[in-house]
Design an enzyme around this catalytic site. Sequence first.
Site, PDB file in Angstrom:
ATOM      1  N   GLY A 110     -12.097 -24.551 -19.435  1.00 16.56           N
ATOM      2  CA  GLY A 110     -11.048 -25.457 -18.958  1.00 16.56           C
ATOM      3  C   GLY A 110      -9.947 -25.744 -19.966  1.00 16.56           C
ATOM      4  O   GLY A 110      -9.107 -26.615 -19.748  1.00 16.56           O
ATOM      5  N   SER A 168      -8.916 -18.405 -17.603  1.00 18.75           N
ATOM      6  CA  SER A 168      -8.008 -18.448 -16.458  1.00 18.75           C
ATOM      7  C   SER A 168      -6.584 -18.885 -16.808  1.00 18.75           C
ATOM      8  O   SER A 168      -5.620 -18.303 -16.296  1.00 18.75           O
ATOM      9  CB  SER A 168      -8.578 -19.374 -15.381  1.00 18.75           C
ATOM     10  OG  SER A 168      -9.062 -20.569 -15.961  1.00 18.75           O
ATOM     11  N   ASN A 215      -9.340 -14.545 -23.114  1.00 17.65           N
ATOM     12  CA  ASN A 215     -10.214 -13.634 -22.379  1.00 17.65           C
ATOM     13  C   ASN A 215      -9.622 -13.383 -20.994  1.00 17.65           C
ATOM     14  O   ASN A 215      -9.607 -14.286 -20.153  1.00 17.65           O
ATOM     15  CB  ASN A 215     -11.609 -14.279 -22.286  1.00 17.65           C
ATOM     16  CG  ASN A 215     -12.592 -13.429 -21.509  1.00 17.65           C
ATOM     17  OD1 ASN A 215     -12.274 -12.309 -21.103  1.00 17.65           O
ATOM     18  ND2 ASN A 215     -13.780 -13.955 -21.292  1.00 17.65           N
ATOM     19  N   PHE A 216      -9.122 -12.163 -20.782  1.00 16.55           N
ATOM     20  CA  PHE A 216      -8.475 -11.853 -19.499  1.00 16.55           C
ATOM     21  C   PHE A 216      -9.493 -11.745 -18.356  1.00 16.55           C
ATOM     22  O   PHE A 216      -9.116 -11.708 -17.200  1.00 16.55           O
ATOM     23  CB  PHE A 216      -7.731 -10.515 -19.571  1.00 16.55           C
ATOM     24  CG  PHE A 216      -6.545 -10.453 -20.513  1.00 16.55           C
ATOM     25  CD1 PHE A 216      -6.224 -11.507 -21.358  1.00 16.55           C
ATOM     26  CD2 PHE A 216      -5.737  -9.327 -20.542  1.00 16.55           C
ATOM     27  CE1 PHE A 216      -5.135 -11.439 -22.219  1.00 16.55           C
ATOM     28  CE2 PHE A 216      -4.637  -9.241 -21.387  1.00 16.55           C
ATOM     29  CZ  PHE A 216      -4.337 -10.291 -22.239  1.00 16.55           C
ATOM     30  N   LYS A 217     -10.778 -11.618 -18.697  1.00 22.45           N
ATOM     31  CA  LYS A 217     -11.835 -11.384 -17.700  1.00 22.45           C
ATOM     32  C   LYS A 217     -11.431 -10.192 -16.809  1.00 22.45           C
ATOM     33  O   LYS A 217     -10.846  -9.227 -17.312  1.00 22.45           O
ATOM     34  CB  LYS A 217     -12.117 -12.664 -16.911  1.00 22.45           C
ATOM     35  CG  LYS A 217     -12.420 -13.852 -17.845  1.00 22.45           C
ATOM     36  CD  LYS A 217     -13.105 -14.984 -17.176  1.00 22.45           C
ATOM     37  CE  LYS A 217     -13.438 -16.063 -18.207  1.00 22.45           C
ATOM     38  NZ  LYS A 217     -14.211 -17.166 -17.706  1.00 22.45           N
ATOM     39  N   GLU A 273     -19.701 -22.705 -24.544  1.00 17.40           N
ATOM     40  CA  GLU A 273     -18.998 -22.811 -23.265  1.00 17.40           C
ATOM     41  C   GLU A 273     -19.968 -23.290 -22.180  1.00 17.40           C
ATOM     42  O   GLU A 273     -20.829 -22.525 -21.746  1.00 17.40           O
ATOM     43  CB  GLU A 273     -18.458 -21.443 -22.835  1.00 17.40           C
ATOM     44  CG  GLU A 273     -17.415 -20.853 -23.750  1.00 17.40           C
ATOM     45  CD  GLU A 273     -16.603 -19.764 -23.047  1.00 17.40           C
ATOM     46  OE1 GLU A 273     -15.399 -19.734 -23.271  1.00 17.40           O
ATOM     47  OE2 GLU A 273     -17.170 -18.984 -22.271  1.00 17.40           O
ATOM     48  N   HIS A 279     -21.426 -13.470 -22.887  1.00 21.67           N
ATOM     49  CA  HIS A 279     -20.545 -14.393 -22.157  1.00 21.67           C
ATOM     50  C   HIS A 279     -21.291 -14.952 -20.955  1.00 21.67           C
ATOM     51  O   HIS A 279     -22.185 -14.312 -20.396  1.00 21.67           O
ATOM     52  CB  HIS A 279     -19.259 -13.683 -21.719  1.00 21.67           C
ATOM     53  CG  HIS A 279     -18.239 -14.647 -21.197  1.00 21.67           C
ATOM     54  ND1 HIS A 279     -18.238 -15.077 -19.891  1.00 21.67           N
ATOM     55  CD2 HIS A 279     -17.223 -15.309 -21.820  1.00 21.67           C
ATOM     56  CE1 HIS A 279     -17.252 -15.958 -19.736  1.00 21.67           C
ATOM     57  NE2 HIS A 279     -16.623 -16.111 -20.888  1.00 21.67           N
ATOM     58  N   ILE A 289     -16.326 -23.923 -16.796  1.00 19.15           N
ATOM     59  CA  ILE A 289     -15.521 -22.701 -16.911  1.00 19.15           C
ATOM     60  C   ILE A 289     -14.656 -22.518 -15.659  1.00 19.15           C
ATOM     61  O   ILE A 289     -15.144 -22.643 -14.538  1.00 19.15           O
ATOM     62  CB  ILE A 289     -16.425 -21.466 -17.150  1.00 19.15           C
ATOM     63  CG1 ILE A 289     -17.044 -21.544 -18.545  1.00 19.15           C
ATOM     64  CG2 ILE A 289     -15.631 -20.168 -16.992  1.00 19.15           C
ATOM     65  CD1 ILE A 289     -17.990 -20.405 -18.883  1.00 19.15           C
TER      66      ILE A 289
HETATM   67  O1  G3P Z   1     -14.189 -16.841 -22.094  1.00 20.49           O
HETATM   68  C1  G3P Z   1     -13.426 -17.939 -21.766  1.00 20.49           C
HETATM   69  C2  G3P Z   1     -13.969 -18.729 -20.701  1.00 20.49           C
HETATM   70  O2  G3P Z   1     -15.169 -18.436 -20.133  1.00 20.49           O
HETATM   71  C3  G3P Z   1     -13.321 -19.975 -20.311  1.00 20.49           C
HETATM   72  O3  G3P Z   1     -12.706 -19.729 -19.097  1.00 20.49           O
HETATM   73  O4  G3P Z   1     -11.094 -20.123 -17.318  1.00 20.49           O
HETATM   74  O5  G3P Z   1     -12.358 -22.026 -18.281  1.00 20.49           O
HETATM   75  O6  G3P Z   1     -10.597 -20.932 -19.630  1.00 20.49           O
HETATM   76  P1  G3P Z   1     -11.641 -20.761 -18.549  1.00 20.49           P
END
Ligand code: G3P
Length: 218
Positions: free
Chosen positions: A179, A201, A8-10, A139, A91, A144
């Site tokens: 994470g 991320s 997810n590139f956000k 999640e 999300h 996150i």
């Molecule tokens: O959609 C993926 C997400 O919310 C996790 O984000 O940065 O913790 O990998 P991250």
Amino acid sequence: MKPLILLNFKTYKEVSGDKALVLAKKISQVSKPDYTVAIAPPLLSLKQIAQKVKIPVYSQHVDYKDYGANTGRILPAEVKALGCMGVIINHSEHRLPIAVIEKTVIACKKKKLKTVVCAQSLGVIKKVAQFKSDYIAYEPPALIGGAISITEAQPGIIVKAVDLVKKLSPRTKLLVGAGVKKAEDVGQALALGAKGVLIGSAAAKAKDPKKFLKELLI
Ligand code: G3P
């Protein structure tokens, strides 16, 4: 069924404008036949990317509306027409009321879009499981974007989530995210019974995205 690795590139600055396409192309060049690697680019890059890469593309959000007077909405019909494989719904950074999640899943199923419904707790998993989406992504918001992976912090809850989804909606597959950034995290998620991971991320900000993906999936 191969594990789904959904990147997810956000809307990180690192993927703004044409940078999203550059990242998408790099990711699509890495061959990992044991996994399904998919991407969720920023919405404004969806069209550009869906037409240029061969890997599955997901929309980061969608609304349940159909063609008509719906200012600013993202239509499942349009997302499908762009060539997207599926959508992320609810999300953590784009929450929806439960009734809207249900309508959105129904609207996406009609258009044959794969549905990934996010949930932040076992309680929410219980509620959304009744909608029989293709995936539920567990999640925990506090993890996150953080340094500690969900697989290190909450292995017990992941097992419970896997069991819960199996019991309430046997055809729905559980993903986990928050994470996740290393091969050990992915390995642990799969060992605990998840059918894939969501990564934000670590993928969007990777200095060398190809190396990141090659080392993530072994
Ligand atoms: O959609 C993926 C997400 O919310 C996790 O984000 O940065 O913790 O990998 P991250």
